[in-house]
Design a protein around this motif. Structure first.
Motif, short mmCIF file in Angstrom:
data_model
loop_
_atom_site.label_atom_id
_atom_site.label_comp_id
_atom_site.label_asym_id
_atom_site.label_seq_id
_atom_site.Cartn_x
_atom_site.Cartn_y
_atom_site.Cartn_z
N ALA A 1 -7.54 0.12 -6.29
CA ALA A 1 -8.29 1.21 -5.86
C ALA A 1 -7.60 2.05 -6.59
N ASN B 1 1.38 -1.58 0.31
CA ASN B 1 0.12 0.10 0.02
C ASN B 1 0.74 0.70 -0.35
N TYR C 1 -7.76 4.83 3.67
CA TYR C 1 -5.86 5.12 2.23
C TYR C 1 -6.91 6.07 2.17
N TYR D 1 -4.96 -2.35 -1.31
CA TYR D 1 -5.52 -0.71 -1.71
C TYR D 1 -4.66 -0.77 -2.86
N PHE E 1 -11.16 5.51 0.86
CA PHE E 1 -11.81 4.27 1.14
C PHE E 1 -11.52 3.35 2.58
N HIS F 1 -1.50 6.17 2.49
CA HIS F 1 -2.05 5.16 3.08
C HIS F 1 -2.62 6.00 4.60
#
Length: 297
Positions: free
Chosen positions: A211, A83, A279, A208, A174, A224
């Protein structure tokens, strides 16, 4: 209600920030780029940059070992490092891990590494090796540690570094699975006052990568949410003179944070935990269905 704090539990975020400031000159004197960001950058050639990040699972390991959840901590490590690298727009290439303990127990090491490998497979990231160390003079009996480094690759034209962020941009969030792997020194202190066994306490860090990739060139910055909370981590990617104004009521918080709120003040919760957002991305304007949690001012 007595309000618990991270510093009172034994972790000082101010000390961590001071260390970064103290080391900056020494690190940057080596030609490093991106010090203090989620991932450091190294120019591989005229077209590409390597992005690298090192992190560990922290004191979540203590609780996870007691509850038989070390495999999830393996997932934590790989997802956390990947991430971080993904915040630059990079694709992860490989991961290296480091296991250290008072006394090495094969089953524990296997669970950690197998958990990390499962996330690496999801991210198409090779787990190419690492180190296992038995250090009885450093770790107390039954204690262990798990850390790792991820290296990725990004084209310069695809680099995401926050330089294009401007006032009025939207911050989209997110959802997290729970605490992920940050704030456990304080969470363990709260457990002394009130037990909690919800799944979101030890749920592994979400990956993530997909995403981040789906945003493509829309992402001006990616953050992050780890130690330092939502605002603290967005500050790492916002240009000087700009900051994120968060709408703290824009999303529902997982139950674990309701439990923590009975023992920890709101300001401290925001400073230490992800509060349900793992995130963030800064974009010019959100698209339908995206969760807007703030704006850049």
């Amino acid at each position: 209600m007595e309000s618990n704090t991270y510093e009172g539990a034994g972790v000082s975020l101010a000390a961590a920030e001071a260390i970064v400031d103290r080391l900056r000159a020494a690190v940057e004197s080596t030609g490093a780029r991106g010090f203090g960001a989620f991932a450091g950058l190294y120019p591989l050639n005229d077209r590409q940059l390597l992005a690298a990040s090192t992190d560990g699972v922290g004191t979540k390991l203590v609780l996870a070992r007691e509850r038989g959840r070390l495999r999830d901590c393996g997932r934590d490590l790989a997802a956390h490092c990947i991430n971080d690298v993904a915040t630059t727009g990079a694709d992860p290439l490989f991961l290296l891990d480091y296991v250290a303990a008072n006394r090495i127990e094969l089953e524990q090491v296997a669970e950690l590494v197998e958990g990390a490998a499962s996330v690496c497979r999801e991210a198409d990231c090779a787990l190419i090796g690492g180190e296992t160390a038995e250090l009885p003079g450093i770790y107390r009996e039954e204690e262990l540690d798990f850390a790792g480094t991820c290296v990725g690759l990004v084209d310069r034209e695809r680099l995401v570094d926050g330089s294009r962020v401007e006032a009025g941009d939207a911050v989209i969030g997110f959802a997290s699975a729970g605490l992920h792997a940050n704030g456990f020194t304080l969470a363990r202190r709260v457990l002394e006052d009130e037990l909690y066994d919800g799944e979101d306490l030890l749920a592994p860090t979400r990956l993530y990568l997909d995403a981040a990739r789906a945003l493509g060139g829309r992402a001006k910055a990616l953050a992050h949410v780890t130690g330092g909370g939502i605002a603290g981590n967005l500050a790492r990617v916002a240009p000087d003179g700009l900051e994120a104004e968060i709408d703290w009521g824009a999303w529902p918080r997982p139950p674990v944070f309701e439990w923590l709120a009975r023992h920890v003040g709101e300001e401290e919760l925001r400073r230490v935990f992800n509060l349900g957002i793992g995130y963030c991305a800064v974009v010019a304007e959100p698209e339908p269905g995206e969760l807007v949690i703030g704006r850049i001012r």
